[in-house]
Design an enzyme around this catalytic site. Structure first.
Site, PDB file in Angstrom:
ATOM      1  N   ILE A  54       0.799  -1.232   0.000  1.00 55.14           N
ATOM      2  CA  ILE A  54       0.000   0.000   0.000  1.00 55.14           C
ATOM      3  C   ILE A  54       0.835   1.287   0.000  1.00 55.14           C
ATOM      4  O   ILE A  54       0.287   2.381   0.018  1.00 55.14           O
ATOM      5  CB  ILE A  54      -0.989   0.033   1.195  1.00 55.14           C
ATOM      6  CG1 ILE A  54      -0.238   0.037   2.520  1.00 55.14           C
ATOM      7  CG2 ILE A  54      -2.005  -1.102   1.096  1.00 55.14           C
ATOM      8  CD1 ILE A  54      -1.078   0.593   3.669  1.00 55.14           C
ATOM      9  N   LYS A  55       2.132   1.180  -0.059  1.00 56.17           N
ATOM     10  CA  LYS A  55       2.959   2.383   0.002  1.00 56.17           C
ATOM     11  C   LYS A  55       2.951   3.138  -1.340  1.00 56.17           C
ATOM     12  O   LYS A  55       2.353   2.684  -2.302  1.00 56.17           O
ATOM     13  CB  LYS A  55       4.380   2.011   0.454  1.00 56.17           C
ATOM     14  CG  LYS A  55       4.419   1.474   1.900  1.00 56.17           C
ATOM     15  CD  LYS A  55       4.021   2.514   2.901  1.00 56.17           C
ATOM     16  CE  LYS A  55       3.744   2.142   4.339  1.00 56.17           C
ATOM     17  NZ  LYS A  55       4.384   1.044   4.992  1.00 56.17           N
ATOM     18  N   ASN A  56       3.611   4.295  -1.378  1.00 62.64           N
ATOM     19  CA  ASN A  56       3.499   5.183  -2.548  1.00 62.64           C
ATOM     20  C   ASN A  56       3.787   4.476  -3.865  1.00 62.64           C
ATOM     21  O   ASN A  56       3.130   4.742  -4.875  1.00 62.64           O
ATOM     22  CB  ASN A  56       4.394   6.407  -2.380  1.00 62.64           C
ATOM     23  CG  ASN A  56       3.861   7.337  -1.301  1.00 62.64           C
ATOM     24  OD1 ASN A  56       2.779   7.106  -0.763  1.00 62.64           O
ATOM     25  ND2 ASN A  56       4.597   8.381  -0.974  1.00 62.64           N
ATOM     26  N   ILE A  57       4.796   3.606  -3.868  1.00 59.89           N
ATOM     27  CA  ILE A  57       4.925   2.614  -4.951  1.00 59.89           C
ATOM     28  C   ILE A  57       5.191   1.275  -4.273  1.00 59.89           C
ATOM     29  O   ILE A  57       5.700   1.232  -3.158  1.00 59.89           O
ATOM     30  CB  ILE A  57       6.054   2.920  -5.977  1.00 59.89           C
ATOM     31  CG1 ILE A  57       7.431   2.968  -5.304  1.00 59.89           C
ATOM     32  CG2 ILE A  57       5.759   4.175  -6.776  1.00 59.89           C
ATOM     33  CD1 ILE A  57       8.586   2.926  -6.301  1.00 59.89           C
TER      34      ILE A  57
END
Ligand SMILES: *Cc1c(COP(=O)(O)O)cnc(C)c1O
Length: 373
Positions: free
Chosen positions: A179-182
């Site tokens: 779920i992180k930015n990428i």
């Protein structure tokens, strides 16, 4: 049910993974090095070491800088438990400090007050992607000879005063979990300028095996290797790096869209009396999650109401000083005690449609218009 978060994945990620399959080399190899180089160029950083998760990045960074048993590391209680586990994995002591309620970032003055002779490091967390006060933190570190280990799990792509998070400072750890930015599927990176410690960390990620035998990983016939330090099996794999390479190309697109959603939310929620918005620095921030503070003990009611409207929400995070395993390190943290009971995470991800965003805005607005609350 509208999720709080979801990765945006396409055929591009599959195509990159397919290339790795074709080579037959799934583990640590050229795709990982390619991913590291992309990040290195993007951040204008000196050393980028790709690892298996954000948690292992933090663990190996602390270990690489010599943090050990009984050393104290000052860290906000309000963070993902991974930050704390990385400290306790080394038998070092997490010393919990307060946050600034308007950013959820570390309260630098509170951290200053917790420095002792045993303090070796401070671990700020760039919450939701908004950068901490790095000038103050780096000055404090310099003044007391402390390492500043940035937990930048939320902040890949964010900047501070025009400089990318990771391009300056002592050592910065990123996460590329789903779920992180990428995302890399799972992944992380340690970014630092010190070449010698970078070499040590590079060895540590692959069982302490010396770099001189790195060509082993180019599939050449070499049987010789030397184990020169305590290491772990923490390296990133080519499969995960392939996903990351495809995601990295979409980063600007992700940031732009998520900034727009944050702006829309802020625009609609700023007039709601029962809500306190975070102080966003959107020009410089790659937004990770959208968190509001729900006042007057209404957080859980709002959460239930959103659920009844098929909208997911979350709590990022439960304060760590009240977790059973970390209770031995607990201390008085009145601001954190109050704030963690107010925070609510609303849906924010690239694939949200305009209609999804509007549904969230309408439901939150409706909740506060209801007369009976
Ligand atoms: C996600 C996260 C981590 C850990 O990263 P993983 O890749 O999930 O291991 C650490 N700290 C914070 C603040 C995070 O949000």
């Amino acid at each position: 049910m509208l999720p709080v978060s979801r990765p945006s994945l396409g055929i591009e990620e599959l195509e990159e993974v397919k290339k790795v399959f074709a080579t037959g080399w799934l583990g640590l190899g050229s795709t990982v090095f390619e991913f590291e180089n992309e990040i290195k160029e993007y951040l204008e950083a000196r050393n980028v070491i790709a690892v298996s998760t954000g948690t292992t990045a933090l663990h190996i960074a602390l270990d690489g800088f010599g943090i050990k048993e009984a050393d104290e590391v000052i860290v906000p209680s309000l963070t993902f438990c991974a930050s704390i586990q990385a400290i306790t994995a080394l038998r070092a002591i997490p010393v919990f400090c307060e946050i600034n309620p308007s950013t959820l970032n570390i309260d630098v003055e509170d951290a200053r007050g917790k420095i002792t002779r045993r303090t070796k490091a401070i671990m700020p967390v760039h919450y939701c992607g908004n950068a901490c006060d790095m000038d103050a933190l780096l000055a404090l570190g310099k003044e007391h000879g402390l390492l500043i280990v940035e937990d930048a799990a939320h902040a890949f792509g964010s900047s501070y005063k025009g400089r990318k998070i990771g391009s300056f400072g002592d050592v910065t750890c990123f996460s590329f979990d789903p779920i992180k930015n990428i995302t890399c599927g799972e992944g992380g990176a340690v970014v630092l300028s010190d070449d010698n410690i970078a070499e040590e960390i590079r060895r540590k990620r692959i069982l302490g095996i010396d770099k001189d035998t790195w060509h082993r990983y180019r599939n050449e016939r070499s049987w010789f290797y030397e184990v020169t330090t305590q290491g772990y099996r923490y390296h990133m794999s080519n499969i995960n790096a392939a996903i990351g390479l495809a995601q990295f190309k979409k980063l600007d697109m992700f940031i732009e869209k998520k900034r727009k959603i944050v702006e829309l939310y802020n625009e609609h929620f700023k007039h709601i009396e029962g809500l306190e918005l975070l102080a966003w620095n959107l020009n410089e921030t790659a937004p990770f999650t959208y968190i509001v503070r729900v006042l007057n003990d209404k957080r859980d009611q709002l959460m239930d109401f959103l659920k009844s409207r098929d909208i997911g929400s979350g709590i990022h995070y439960i304060a760590n000083h009240i977790q059973p395993f970390f209770k031995q390190y607990t201390c008085e943290l009145p601001v954190t005690d109050k704030v963690w009971k107010e925070i609510l995470t609303l849906p924010l991800y690239y694939d949200m449609t305009d209609n999804d965003v509007q549904r969230v805005i309408d439901a939150v607005t409706e909740f506060f218009l209801k007369k009976d609350i």
